[in-house]
Design a protein around this motif. Sequence first.
Motif, PDB file in Angstrom:
ATOM      1  N   ASP A  96      40.231  49.318  36.681  1.00  0.00           N
ATOM      2  CA  ASP A  96      39.116  48.457  36.309  1.00  0.00           C
ATOM      3  C   ASP A  96      39.505  46.990  36.384  1.00  0.00           C
ATOM      4  O   ASP A  96      38.707  46.149  36.810  1.00  0.00           O
ATOM      5  N   ALA A  97      40.743  46.665  35.982  1.00  0.00           N
ATOM      6  CA  ALA A  97      41.219  45.282  36.065  1.00  0.00           C
ATOM      7  C   ALA A  97      41.286  44.827  37.525  1.00  0.00           C
ATOM      8  O   ALA A  97      40.890  43.704  37.846  1.00  0.00           O
ATOM      9  N   SER A 111      37.783  44.257  38.779  1.00  0.00           N
ATOM     10  CA  SER A 111      37.267  43.007  38.220  1.00  0.00           C
ATOM     11  C   SER A 111      37.821  41.802  38.973  1.00  0.00           C
ATOM     12  O   SER A 111      37.086  40.852  39.299  1.00  0.00           O
ATOM     13  N   LYS A 112      39.122  41.829  39.247  1.00  0.00           N
ATOM     14  CA  LYS A 112      39.749  40.729  39.991  1.00  0.00           C
ATOM     15  C   LYS A 112      39.190  40.659  41.417  1.00  0.00           C
ATOM     16  O   LYS A 112      39.007  39.565  41.959  1.00  0.00           O
ATOM     17  N   LEU A 113      38.917  41.803  42.015  1.00  0.00           N
ATOM     18  CA  LEU A 113      38.336  41.810  43.348  1.00  0.00           C
ATOM     19  C   LEU A 113      36.948  41.170  43.320  1.00  0.00           C
ATOM     20  O   LEU A 113      36.605  40.376  44.194  1.00  0.00           O
ATOM     21  N   ALA A 114      36.152  41.499  42.303  1.00  0.00           N
ATOM     22  CA  ALA A 114      34.823  40.897  42.176  1.00  0.00           C
ATOM     23  C   ALA A 114      34.939  39.383  42.013  1.00  0.00           C
ATOM     24  O   ALA A 114      34.167  38.627  42.617  1.00  0.00           O
ATOM     25  N   GLU A 115      35.914  38.927  41.205  1.00  0.00           N
ATOM     26  CA  GLU A 115      36.152  37.490  41.045  1.00  0.00           C
ATOM     27  C   GLU A 115      36.534  36.872  42.379  1.00  0.00           C
ATOM     28  O   GLU A 115      36.070  35.782  42.731  1.00  0.00           O
ATOM     29  N   LEU A 116      37.387  37.565  43.102  1.00  0.00           N
ATOM     30  CA  LEU A 116      37.848  37.070  44.397  1.00  0.00           C
ATOM     31  C   LEU A 116      36.671  36.917  45.365  1.00  0.00           C
ATOM     32  O   LEU A 116      36.557  35.924  46.070  1.00  0.00           O
ATOM     33  N   GLN A 117      35.788  37.893  45.353  1.00  0.00           N
ATOM     34  CA  GLN A 117      34.641  37.865  46.257  1.00  0.00           C
ATOM     35  C   GLN A 117      33.667  36.742  45.901  1.00  0.00           C
ATOM     36  O   GLN A 117      32.980  36.225  46.770  1.00  0.00           O
ATOM     37  N   GLN A 118      33.615  36.375  44.624  1.00  0.00           N
ATOM     38  CA  GLN A 118      32.667  35.359  44.193  1.00  0.00           C
ATOM     39  C   GLN A 118      33.280  33.964  44.066  1.00  0.00           C
ATOM     40  O   GLN A 118      32.584  33.014  43.762  1.00  0.00           O
ATOM     41  N   ARG A 166      48.489  40.644  41.383  1.00  0.00           N
ATOM     42  CA  ARG A 166      49.196  41.166  40.197  1.00  0.00           C
ATOM     43  C   ARG A 166      48.522  42.429  39.682  1.00  0.00           C
ATOM     44  O   ARG A 166      49.177  43.426  39.358  1.00  0.00           O
ATOM     45  N   ALA A 167      47.190  42.411  39.580  1.00  0.00           N
ATOM     46  CA  ALA A 167      46.447  43.584  39.108  1.00  0.00           C
ATOM     47  C   ALA A 167      46.649  44.767  40.049  1.00  0.00           C
ATOM     48  O   ALA A 167      46.825  45.910  39.612  1.00  0.00           O
ATOM     49  N   ASP A 213      50.147  46.158  39.540  1.00  0.00           N
ATOM     50  CA  ASP A 213      50.196  46.923  38.293  1.00  0.00           C
ATOM     51  C   ASP A 213      49.571  48.300  38.486  1.00  0.00           C
ATOM     52  O   ASP A 213      50.101  49.309  38.011  1.00  0.00           O
ATOM     53  N   LEU A 214      48.435  48.336  39.169  1.00  0.00           N
ATOM     54  CA  LEU A 214      47.751  49.612  39.419  1.00  0.00           C
ATOM     55  C   LEU A 214      48.619  50.533  40.268  1.00  0.00           C
ATOM     56  O   LEU A 214      48.786  51.714  39.947  1.00  0.00           O
ATOM     57  N   ASN A 215      49.207  50.020  41.325  1.00  0.00           N
ATOM     58  CA  ASN A 215      50.078  50.844  42.175  1.00  0.00           C
ATOM     59  C   ASN A 215      51.290  51.360  41.411  1.00  0.00           C
ATOM     60  O   ASN A 215      51.675  52.523  41.553  1.00  0.00           O
ATOM     61  N   SER A 216      51.896  50.507  40.598  1.00  0.00           N
ATOM     62  CA  SER A 216      53.064  50.930  39.809  1.00  0.00           C
ATOM     63  C   SER A 216      52.682  52.030  38.827  1.00  0.00           C
ATOM     64  O   SER A 216      53.412  53.019  38.665  1.00  0.00           O
ATOM     65  N   ALA A 217      51.546  51.862  38.151  1.00  0.00           N
ATOM     66  CA  ALA A 217      51.095  52.876  37.194  1.00  0.00           C
ATOM     67  C   ALA A 217      50.795  54.190  37.904  1.00  0.00           C
ATOM     68  O   ALA A 217      51.139  55.266  37.407  1.00  0.00           O
ATOM     69  N   PHE A 218      50.193  54.116  39.078  1.00  0.00           N
ATOM     70  CA  PHE A 218      49.882  55.334  39.831  1.00  0.00           C
ATOM     71  C   PHE A 218      51.154  56.049  40.262  1.00  0.00           C
ATOM     72  O   PHE A 218      51.278  57.273  40.106  1.00  0.00           O
ATOM     73  N   GLU A 219      52.107  55.311  40.780  1.00  0.00           N
ATOM     74  CA  GLU A 219      53.376  55.911  41.205  1.00  0.00           C
ATOM     75  C   GLU A 219      54.113  56.534  40.027  1.00  0.00           C
ATOM     76  O   GLU A 219      54.680  57.622  40.126  1.00  0.00           O
ATOM     77  N   SER A 220      54.084  55.857  38.885  1.00  0.00           N
ATOM     78  CA  SER A 220      54.733  56.379  37.688  1.00  0.00           C
ATOM     79  C   SER A 220      54.054  57.681  37.227  1.00  0.00           C
ATOM     80  O   SER A 220      54.720  58.654  36.879  1.00  0.00           O
TER      81      SER A 220
END
Length: 99
Positions: free
Chosen positions: A56-57, A60-67, A82-83, A86-93
């Motif tokens: 979700d983070a 959200s950052k992607l939406a900010e980036l697009q706007q 960064r987000a 973090d998502l990739n690291s959490a998924f791999e873990s």
Amino acid sequence: MATSSEEKQAYQAKVKAQLDKLNAQIDELKAKAAQAKADAAIEYQSQMQELYVKRDAAQSKLAELQQSGEEAWEEIQAGFERAWNDLNSAFESATAKFK
């Protein structure tokens, strides 16, 4: 040689005691397996919740980036990176824990 009734009863009592002990050990093992399964389910849910938050983070950052305007684009891009990391690291873990 005939076995006396007392010997037969003693042997049956011994075998029954051994069987009862084994049944208790099986029940204990079953309880431990159920506990391990419950612990694994809790860990799985925790990992999934962490992934959802990080996903979700990143969204959200992607939406900010697009706007974003040109002047804020690089700053927002860095936040998205960064987000995403973090998502990739959490998924791999998470996938490593459940293999």
